[in-house]
Design an enzyme around this catalytic site. Structure first.
Site, PDB file in Angstrom:
ATOM      1  CG  ASN A 180      -1.790  -1.183   1.331  1.00 29.85           C
ATOM      2  OD1 ASN A 180      -1.299  -2.303   1.174  1.00 29.85           O
ATOM      3  ND2 ASN A 180      -3.060  -0.995   1.566  1.00 29.85           N
TER       4      ASN A 180
ATOM      5  CB  VAL B 154       0.054   6.579   1.444  1.00 23.66           C
ATOM      6  CG1 VAL B 154      -0.292   5.709   2.643  1.00 23.66           C
ATOM      7  CG2 VAL B 154       1.496   7.057   1.538  1.00 23.66           C
ATOM      8  CB  CYS B 155      -3.302   2.370  -1.145  1.00 19.37           C
ATOM      9  SG  CYS B 155      -2.677   2.593  -2.780  1.00 19.37           S
ATOM     10  CG  LEU B 156      -4.485   4.501   5.127  1.00 19.19           C
ATOM     11  CD1 LEU B 156      -3.969   3.081   5.266  1.00 19.19           C
ATOM     12  CD2 LEU B 156      -3.571   5.454   5.870  1.00 19.19           C
TER      13      LEU B 156
ATOM     14  CB  THR C 175      -5.446   7.044  -1.528  1.00 22.13           C
ATOM     15  OG1 THR C 175      -5.114   6.585  -0.216  1.00 22.13           O
ATOM     16  CG2 THR C 175      -5.144   8.514  -1.623  1.00 22.13           C
TER      17      THR C 175
END
Lengths: 440, 103
Positions: free
Chosen positions: A85, A92-94, A99
């Site tokens: 992530n 930043v995949c959160l 995102t």
């Protein structure tokens, strides 16, 4: 400035800065509160252990109604994806950042904030990050199991190489043309460093101090991994790693060990040079010198009238930048009868650069590394009395709260927080080092 | 001894009926203070208590609920946000401390 979110950001920053969490740090330039830098120390018992991961956090005008934009900075210049992530490109995949498609109740809300974001990112840095990738959550196949092990192995290597060693090499100018030697204090340089075009490196001193704390851990991790991964072996590629968003490279623990040792040595040289730099500062009658001298005199006066602690404080060669503290063990405790010589090295850049503390008398203690580096945390960074108090507290504290981020002596810590028998062994070893301290 | 009061000034303080050290979860200002847009606390910047028992400055929670992404949920517990019975919020601030100063 009329914008309402400034107030909230400022408050959040100061709360994190004052808070007790040793794993997070935040900073911004005084003129620009909306651009924040955050440092996350990799959680213990994960492949990210004690790594330094930096993030840029940009707060828009609609904060806190909308989340800030977060970008990973520690990416090996955009080449390394440290986590399923956390992309090489910095994304930043959160779900709380919006995102990532979130489950219900995981999206951003205005009650979220900087600290909750950082803690969420920290939780991505787990002991088995492979399962963070959607579709790989419960990989039970042999293929997945092998990948999980391989993934952890390469993350550990890159954490040591990129987030720790290269960061410190950059700070110390290792591997570059300009190698800082013993530089006399120069007010003009100091002024120039404060100008805006100077690089913004708010975590420089923090990372150096932490490096010294965790050096033994780094070294033992390298020793263990070195046996498992031959130099030159390429990293395995994960099924979810794609072009340009990948963690590539090869194991090179032998050279990492050398580089780690060089960094450590440089840091010690830097500390040793502070005394000479300080003497120059004193000759030039710079204010930092008289500031330290005054603090020293006040502290000596304070402890003269304070019977609760027995200590002896003096300047080495009358130099206000090198202090020697002799601490006498408190009666009726494990330290009873002990006498410990501790050196405090101060920089001309104090308090931006904090003192380095070194035990000259060997002691077996969970807060003191094998080389005598003490892990302590002063409440008021610019007040040396607060440093002395924190030093005494760190040494004397008998039942501290468990915080794996204070484990600077892995061997002692393991016994201290181990079984009752191990605790007994710890006490025995501590007592022995106390008894031997007077003969040292 | 005979004392004659010639003049007196009453001083009153008020506060919301909320725990002392609590802050609004959105602006992180104390409840007794204002949301970050207002200047004067009190009726001009009232509090709003939700059915979920989470309270915010009215302006703070409104600006959140206006967002489409909020889905009209409480930012703390993510239940649909409904304000609790009117009397809990529309109440006038009560003086809880006054003193007379003889001059």
């Amino acid at each position: 400035m009329s914008n309402q979110s400034i107030l909230r950001i400022t408050r959040e920053l100061s709360e994190i800065q004052k808070g007790p969490d040793l794993s997070l740090a935040v900073a911004c330039r005084d003129i620009d509160v909306r651009h924040v830098r955050a440092l996350i120390i990799g959680p213990p018992d994960t492949p990210y252990e004690f790594g330094f991961f930096e993030f840029a956090v940009k707060f828009g005008r609609e904060y806190p109604t909308k989340p800030p934009a977060v970008t990973a900075v520690t990416t090996n210049s955009g080449r390394t994806r440290f986590n399923p992530n956390i992309y090489a490109g910095g994304k930043v995949c959160l779900s709380i950042l919006g995102t990532w498609r979130g489950e219900r109740g995981e999206e951003w809300s205005s009650a979220q904030g900087l600290e909750s974001i950082l803690i969420s990112i920290q939780s991505l840095m787990s002991s088995n990050p492979y399962e963070n990738e959607p579709g790989f959550e419960d990989g039970k196949s042999e293929f997945d199991k092998k990948n999980q092990v391989d993934y952890v192995a390469k993350i550990r290597h890159e954490t040591l190489r990129v987030s720790i060693i290269e960061r410190l090499e950059d700070y110390l100018g290792i591997g570059r043309e300009k190698v800082p030697g013993v530089l006399p204090y120069n007010a003009d340089d100091d002024y120039r460093e404060n100008l805006l075009d100077a690089p913004f490196e708010p975590f420089k001193d923090l990372c150096k101090r932490r490096f010294l704390w965790y050096y033994d851990s780094y070294l033992s991790a390298i020793e263990i991994e070195k046996e498992k991964h031959a130099d030159g072996k390429r990293f395995d590629r994960m099924p979810f790693e794609g072009a340009g968003n990948i963690m590539e490279g090869c194991f090179q623990y032998t050279s990492l060990k050398k580089r780690l040792e060089t960094v450590y040595q440089k840091l010690n040289e830097e500390m040793d040079a502070w005394g000479a730099e300080g003497q120059v500062a004193t000759q030039k009658e710079l204010s930092i010198s008289s500031n330290l001298q005054r603090q020293y005199e006040q502290i000596v006066e304070f402890y003269k009238n304070n019977d609760s602690v027995t200590l002896d404080l003096e300047l080495v060669d009358k130099n206000p930048f090198v202090w020697q503290l002799v601490l006498f063990g408190r009666p009726m405790t494990n330290l009873d009868g002990g006498m410990f010589r501790i050196k405090l090295y101060l920089s001309t850049k104090f308090p931006d650069t904090l003192p380095r503390i070194k035990f000259e008398t060997p002691i077996f203690h969970h807060r003191v590394s094998k080389d005598g580096i003490l892990c302590y945390n002063p409440t008021r960074k610019d007040d040396l009395k607060s440093h002395i108090e924190a030093i005494i507290e760190a040494v004397e504290e008998e039942s501290p709260a468990y915080d794996p981020r204070t484990l600077v002596n892995p061997e002692a810590a393991k016994l201290f927080w181990g079984t009752p028998d191990e605790k007994k062994l710890y006490n025995r070893k501590l007592r022995r080092s106390v008894q031997e301290s007077t003969e040292y | 001894m005979k004392v004659v009061i010639k003049q007196w000034n009453a001083v009153a303080a008020w506060r919301w009926d909320m725990p002392d050290d609590d802050v609004c979860g959105i602006c992180r200002n104390p409840y007794d203070s204002t949301c970050s847009k207002c200047k004067f606390p009190g009726d001009e910047c009232p509090l709003l208590l939700g059915e979920c028992n989470h309270s915010f400055h009215m302006h703070c929670i409104f600006s959140w609920l206006r967002q489409e992404s909020s889905q009209e949920k409480c930012p703390m517990c993510r239940q649909p946000f409904k304000s609790k019975a009117q009397d809990a919020t529309g109440e006038a601030p009560e003086p809880d401390n006054d003193s007379a100063l003889p001059t």
